[in-house]
Design a protein around this motif. Structure first.
Motif: not given
Length: 198
Positions: A7-13, A15-17, A28-32, A51-59
């Protein structure tokens, strides 16, 4: 867990692994939390609570061999964050980097950012430069130079150290500003003042 991540646009656990297959270390993929569009090079280490978060067309792009230590938060809300190779971000208390619409935060190779500080608005942190301590940097420029391992202090990248707010500050190669409050009131000195030889 994955519903909230998606919902927040992050990789699943999972996918993170799976980042490990691209040469990225995530102990510790569960906390990233990593947005799907983040560009990560090989040999990056994402320590817990990053936390590495992108929104609104950022990079966000992060170079080879960079370590993001616990508590590091990098957000591109329509802006751009570029981190070079072999940087160290967030040791000793995390670090926050946030680029809004039209803003660019450029962090070059070998930079060290530690001690709970932050970068907001547009900033250029040159090769080998350092921010040491809980310093809120806005529109600052630290010059290129050697890293903190360079034996010649006055050839290292620019440094801010202490605590407080740094707005529109420029630090040339081999120089440092130490302050505990507004950095505009502080005196700039050669780095050899703090690291004399012999």
């Amino acid at each position: 867990m994955d519903d909230a991540r998606n919902h927040l646009g992050f990789l699943s656990r999972d996918e993170t692994i799976a980042l490990a297959r691209r040469g990225i270390l995530v102990p510790d993929p569960g906390s990233v939390l990593v947005s799907g569009d983040v560009r990560l090079a090989e040999d990056i280490v994402l320590w817990p609570n990053v936390i590495l978060q992108i929104s609104a067309g950022g990079s966000i792009a992060i170079g080879r061999g960079t370590h993001l230590f616990p508590g590091t938060r990098i957000v591109a809300l329509g802006g751009s964050v570029i981190i070079g190779n072999e940087a160290e971000v967030g040791e000793e208390g995390g670090f926050t980097i946030k680029a809004g619409a039209g803003e660019t935060i450029d962090i070059e190779d070998g930079v060290r950012l530690l001690g709970g500080g932050s970068l907001i608005l547009s900033n250029r942190i040159g090769r080998g430069a350092q921010i040491l301590g809980p310093i809120r940097c806005q529109n600052c420029t630290l010059a290129d130079g050697g890293t903190y391992r360079d034996p010649e202090p006055d050839e290292r990248g620019g440094v801010l150290k202490g605590s407080g707010v740094a707005r529109g500050i420029e630090v040339p190669q081999g120089h440092v500003i130490q302050a505990f409050g507004p950095f505009t009131d502080a005196v700039m000195q050669r780095q050899s003042y703090f690291h004399p030889k012999g």
